[in-house]
Write an enzyme that holds these catalytic residues in place. Structure first.
Site, PDB file in Angstrom:
ATOM      1  N   HIS A 148       0.847  -1.188   0.000  1.00 36.95           N
ATOM      2  CA  HIS A 148       0.000   0.000   0.000  1.00 36.95           C
ATOM      3  C   HIS A 148       0.885   1.242   0.000  1.00 36.95           C
ATOM      4  CE1 HIS A 148      -3.791  -2.108   1.800  1.00 36.95           C
ATOM      5  NE2 HIS A 148      -3.250  -2.782   0.792  1.00 36.95           N
ATOM      6  N   GLU A 168       1.043   3.835   1.877  1.00 35.73           N
ATOM      7  CA  GLU A 168       1.609   4.216   3.174  1.00 35.73           C
ATOM      8  C   GLU A 168       2.841   3.372   3.514  1.00 35.73           C
ATOM      9  OE1 GLU A 168      -2.984   4.451   3.783  1.00 35.73           O
ATOM     10  OE2 GLU A 168      -1.574   3.327   2.546  1.00 35.73           O
ATOM     11  N   CYS A 186      -6.218   1.712   5.598  1.00 33.36           N
ATOM     12  CA  CYS A 186      -6.854   0.443   5.941  1.00 33.36           C
ATOM     13  C   CYS A 186      -6.421   0.030   7.353  1.00 33.36           C
ATOM     14  CB  CYS A 186      -6.491  -0.635   4.926  1.00 33.36           C
ATOM     15  SG  CYS A 186      -4.774  -1.186   5.036  1.00 33.36           S
ATOM     16  N   CYS A 235      -2.581  -0.626   7.535  1.00 35.43           N
ATOM     17  CA  CYS A 235      -1.767   0.587   7.513  1.00 35.43           C
ATOM     18  C   CYS A 235      -1.995   1.426   8.765  1.00 35.43           C
ATOM     19  CB  CYS A 235      -2.061   1.395   6.251  1.00 35.43           C
ATOM     20  SG  CYS A 235      -1.479   0.580   4.751  1.00 35.43           S
TER      21      CYS A 235
END
Length: 183
Positions: A55, A57, A91, A94
């Protein structure tokens, strides 16, 4: 920071999301800011790397932790003076990583009603924890733009999906419901 500063950094995150869209990734982008300066930026790379943990992040966190000028001294909370701007609510995965690294605060565009970890599904950012401090998460920054870039992605065929779905009959919806008023 002023609202215009927040919007400026969120626009940079949207630029990263546009890069993700151009690369056939779920269009999420982010920038990490410290002392008013962008220190890392990234976009989703899950399809490209065939790794569900890549992801935006986590991609940016890896950049920061690998750069000894950004994290010169190992510390339990290396992001304690850092703010994240991300197009979609982080999410659960993260959100947890951000909390464990001591992020100062998070600003995001639109909510993540399926996987959100900052109130969307779970409040990973603020639930009681014996070790890690909570962080503030603020949504709604360039919300409409963040929603539209996601919609642009989800009407396209994802040929890298495990089981690609035909989307030939999908049309881009441009109407966005306003945020519900808080009582």
């Amino acid at each position: 920071m002023s609202t215009s500063d927040h919007l400026k950094f969120m626009q940079l995150a949207l630029d990263m999301a546009e890069e993700a869209l151009a690369a056939s990734e779920v269009p999420v982008g982010c920038v990490f800011v410290r002392e008013g300066k962008v220190i890392a930026r990234a976009r989703n790379r899950t399809n490209e790397l065939r790794n569900a943990t890549r992801h935006a992040e986590l991609e940016a966190i890896d950049q920061m932790l690998a750069d000894t000028t950004l994290t010169p001294t190992p510390t339990q909370y290396p992001l304690s003076t850092t703010t994240l701007y991300v197009t979609v609510e982080p999410c659960i995965m993260c959100s947890s990583a951000l909390r464990q690294l001591g992020i100062k605060e998070v600003y995001y565009g639109c909510a993540n009603e399926r996987f959100g970890g900052c109130e969307g599904v779970l409040s990973v950012n603020s639930l009681p924890h014996p070790t890690h401090h909570p962080y503030l998460a603020n949504g709604g920054y360039l919300r409409e733009e963040a929603i539209m870039i996601l919609r642009r992605f989800y009407i396209t065929e994802n040929t890298k999906a495990p089981i690609p779905k035909s989307k030939a009959n999908r049309i881009l919806k441009t109407e966005i419901q306003p945020l519900a008023a808080v009582p």
